[in-house]
Scaffold this motif. Structure first.
Motif, PDB file in Angstrom:
ATOM      1  N   ILE A 282      70.680   4.707  63.114  1.00 27.21           N
ATOM      2  CA  ILE A 282      71.811   5.565  63.530  1.00 27.21           C
ATOM      3  C   ILE A 282      72.460   6.207  62.315  1.00 27.21           C
ATOM      4  O   ILE A 282      72.798   7.403  62.331  1.00 27.21           O
ATOM      5  CB  ILE A 282      72.819   4.738  64.338  1.00 27.21           C
ATOM      6  N   ASP A 283      72.642   5.414  61.251  1.00 27.99           N
ATOM      7  CA  ASP A 283      73.198   5.992  60.020  1.00 27.99           C
ATOM      8  C   ASP A 283      72.328   7.136  59.516  1.00 27.99           C
ATOM      9  O   ASP A 283      72.830   8.199  59.124  1.00 27.99           O
ATOM     10  CB  ASP A 283      73.310   4.904  58.938  1.00 27.99           C
ATOM     11  N   SER A 284      71.024   6.915  59.513  1.00 30.79           N
ATOM     12  CA  SER A 284      70.106   7.956  59.045  1.00 30.79           C
ATOM     13  C   SER A 284      70.156   9.182  59.952  1.00 30.79           C
ATOM     14  O   SER A 284      70.198  10.320  59.466  1.00 30.79           O
ATOM     15  CB  SER A 284      68.680   7.390  58.991  1.00 30.79           C
ATOM     16  N   ILE A 285      70.190   8.947  61.273  1.00 31.06           N
ATOM     17  CA  ILE A 285      70.231  10.074  62.218  1.00 31.06           C
ATOM     18  C   ILE A 285      71.502  10.877  62.044  1.00 31.06           C
ATOM     19  O   ILE A 285      71.466  12.118  61.950  1.00 31.06           O
ATOM     20  CB  ILE A 285      70.101   9.545  63.659  1.00 31.06           C
ATOM     21  N   LEU A 286      72.639  10.195  61.993  1.00 28.48           N
ATOM     22  CA  LEU A 286      73.909  10.912  61.863  1.00 28.48           C
ATOM     23  C   LEU A 286      74.010  11.644  60.536  1.00 28.48           C
ATOM     24  O   LEU A 286      74.516  12.772  60.460  1.00 28.48           O
ATOM     25  CB  LEU A 286      75.073   9.932  62.019  1.00 28.48           C
ATOM     26  N   ARG A 287      73.517  11.002  59.476  1.00 20.55           N
ATOM     27  CA  ARG A 287      73.549  11.668  58.175  1.00 20.55           C
ATOM     28  C   ARG A 287      72.657  12.905  58.179  1.00 20.55           C
ATOM     29  O   ARG A 287      73.075  13.993  57.740  1.00 20.55           O
ATOM     30  CB  ARG A 287      73.097  10.687  57.091  1.00 20.55           C
ATOM     31  N   ASP A 288      71.442  12.758  58.676  1.00 21.78           N
ATOM     32  CA  ASP A 288      70.509  13.891  58.665  1.00 21.78           C
ATOM     33  C   ASP A 288      70.969  15.006  59.593  1.00 21.78           C
ATOM     34  O   ASP A 288      70.913  16.189  59.226  1.00 21.78           O
ATOM     35  CB  ASP A 288      69.111  13.411  59.078  1.00 21.78           C
ATOM     36  N   THR A 289      71.438  14.640  60.801  1.00 24.57           N
ATOM     37  CA  THR A 289      71.850  15.685  61.747  1.00 24.57           C
ATOM     38  C   THR A 289      73.078  16.439  61.247  1.00 24.57           C
ATOM     39  O   THR A 289      73.147  17.669  61.371  1.00 24.57           O
ATOM     40  CB  THR A 289      72.150  15.066  63.110  1.00 24.57           C
ATOM     41  N   SER A 290      74.035  15.710  60.679  1.00 25.04           N
ATOM     42  CA  SER A 290      75.233  16.391  60.160  1.00 25.04           C
ATOM     43  C   SER A 290      74.871  17.313  59.005  1.00 25.04           C
ATOM     44  O   SER A 290      75.383  18.449  58.915  1.00 25.04           O
ATOM     45  CB  SER A 290      76.270  15.359  59.725  1.00 25.04           C
ATOM     46  N   LEU A 443      80.927  15.762  62.071  1.00 25.20           N
ATOM     47  CA  LEU A 443      79.577  15.788  62.652  1.00 25.20           C
ATOM     48  C   LEU A 443      78.883  14.447  62.543  1.00 25.20           C
ATOM     49  O   LEU A 443      78.003  14.118  63.342  1.00 25.20           O
ATOM     50  CB  LEU A 443      78.741  16.884  61.979  1.00 25.20           C
ATOM     51  N   ALA A 444      79.262  13.655  61.520  1.00 22.64           N
ATOM     52  CA  ALA A 444      78.687  12.313  61.344  1.00 22.64           C
ATOM     53  C   ALA A 444      79.389  11.259  62.187  1.00 22.64           C
ATOM     54  O   ALA A 444      79.022  10.097  62.155  1.00 22.64           O
ATOM     55  CB  ALA A 444      78.721  11.898  59.872  1.00 22.64           C
ATOM     56  N   GLY A 445      80.439  11.659  62.932  1.00 24.19           N
ATOM     57  CA  GLY A 445      81.113  10.750  63.853  1.00 24.19           C
ATOM     58  C   GLY A 445      82.172   9.880  63.238  1.00 24.19           C
ATOM     59  O   GLY A 445      82.555   8.872  63.833  1.00 24.19           O
TER      60      GLY A 445
END
Length: 447
Positions: A282-290, A443-445
């Protein structure tokens, strides 16, 4: 009468006998050989119910011997009983101590498993809380992605209101379409991840509940064994339970008991490690998506800036050409006026020349001569007509040029209005709206 033969063992004179010792010699029981027990008729009526002296002694010694034997047997039994009581007491004490030690060892083993289960419950609780925090971040990121998506869609809709010829599929529109597609993909990814998090939270809670039930059973069993370990021979709350030695059919073995708890811990640890890996994902997803959204937003902003510069440059050039066109229109209008005046100025000389020719054509007889004046007047009229034709042609060209200039002016003014509208849409509508774009943290929540 028949003589009765009595066989008696000869005995020494009576002596004092220790009652605790057997007599050294035992008399044999008298045996009568005849049909009658009396030795003669003189004793008839006195012998039938009486014992002899030897029989009396024999009976006494038999009683002594029996008493001695009973005492000896009783003494042996008493010594054996004392020894058995001492041995069984020592055995019972050793057995009780061993049982107490075994219960203590069981308590230690149970305390170890109980501590492991308690630690696993605490770890699962902490891990579930951390996963819930990640779920909240995902939900915030999903909510935050709605604003960029609405901005991208609004930008596309606003740019659809551009007028021709600026209604083109330029690189700004391509970047906006990429941004909208990226946001849709990220939203789907976040939704799938949230569903995965919900499933993992459910599994964590199931394993936590299983560990809590195992921990509760261990605590209850630990309390029972701890109570049992405190029992002693002087305890007041102990009693007989006749059927307590029977094994229950559902009772587990130490191996199955340990394996059950170990499997429970392994399942809990597996789910906890899965939760840890999911949080890392989740950390990787949020970091990459943001970061991807922010990079795409910067690309769109750069495209907008570049397009606005192009529009401004085109607008400035249009203004320059419009100014030049307006100046040329003014000059052309002056030129048309000059041409008209020139044509008007040629009418008077033409009238003069034609009047002269007309008058000279009335000369009489031979006077109607083709002299040089006549030729000159003819050439003058021809020159004037040619000049008028050329001036009128030039006037038509000038008027056509003026009309073209007016059309060009109108086209330039319309194009300027189109460029102004495009600039207004891109700069005032789109770029101003994009200033509300969420930050990377949002964007990273995190917010």
């Amino acid at each position: 009468m028949a003589q009765t033969e009595v066989l008696l063992t000869k005995q020494p004179a009576p002596q004092t006998i220790d009652p605790c010792e057997l007599p050294p010699k035992v008399y044999d029981v008298a045996c009568n050989t005849g049909a009658h027990t009396s030795s003669g008729l003189a004793t008839a009526g006195f012998r039938t119910a009486k014992y002899l002296m030897d029989e009396w002694y024999q009976n006494s010694y038999a009683r002594y011997h029996q008493a001695f034997s009973d005492r000896d047997f009783s003494e042996r039994q008493r010594h054996e009983s004392q020894q058995l009581a001492a041995e069984t007491g020592a055995l019972a004490q050793r057995t009780q101590q061993d049982s107490t030690m075994k219960v203590g060892e069981r308590l230690e083993e149970m305390h170890c498993w109980k501590s492991n289960l308690q630690q696993e419950v605490e770890d699962l609780t902490s891990e579930t809380d951390l996963l819930l925090a990640q779920k909240l971040r995902l939900e915030r990121a999903l909510d935050a992605s709605a604003l960029p998506f609405s901005i991208a869609i609004d930008n596309l809709q606003c740019r659809d209101r551009r007028q021709h010829p600026d209604l083109v599929r330029d690189y700004v529109e391509e970047e906006l379409l990429k941004e909208a597609e990226l946001i849709r993909y990220i939203q789907e990814l976040l939704k799938r991840t949230i569903q995965q998090v919900l499933n993992q939270i459910r599994l964590n809670r199931e394993q936590k509940e299983a560990c809590e039930m195992g921990f509760s059973d261990k605590v209850e069993s630990y309390n029972i064994d701890q109570t049992c370990s405190r029992y002693h021979n002087n305890s007041t709350d102990v009693q007989f339970h006749l059927h307590s030695t029977k094994f229950e059919e559902s009772a587990s073995t130490p191996e199955s008991w340990a394996k059950y708890t170990q499997d429970m811990l392994l399942r809990a640890e597996r789910e906890r490690l899965g939760s840890v890996n999911l949080r890392s994902l989740i950390d990787s997803i949020l970091r990459d998506t943001s970061e991807d959204l922010r990079l795409q937003a910067d690309a769109v902003n750069r495209a907008f800036g570049r397009r606005c510069e192009e529009l401004e440059d085109a607008q400035n050039k249009l203004k320059y050409h419009l100014q030049r066109t307006l100046r040329e229109i003014t000059d052309q209008e002056h030129q048309i006026a000059a041409l008209k005046q020139a044509i008007k100025d040629k009418e008077a000389p033409l009238r003069v020349a034609q009047t002269r020719l007309y008058q000279r054509a009335r000369r009489p007889n031979v006077e109607l001569c083709r002299d040089r004046a006549q030729f000159r007047l003819l050439s003058e009229v021809e020159e004037l007509n040619m000049s008028l034709t050329m001036l009128r042609d030039k006037l038509q060209d000038a008027e056509q040029a003026l009309r073209n200039l007016e059309d060009s002016r109108m086209a330039l003014e319309k194009d300027l209005a189109v460029k102004a509208n495009s600039l207004f849409i891109d700069r005032q509508k789109c770029m101003a709206h994009r200033h509300r774009y969420p930050t990377v943290l949002q964007l990273a929540g995190y917010q």
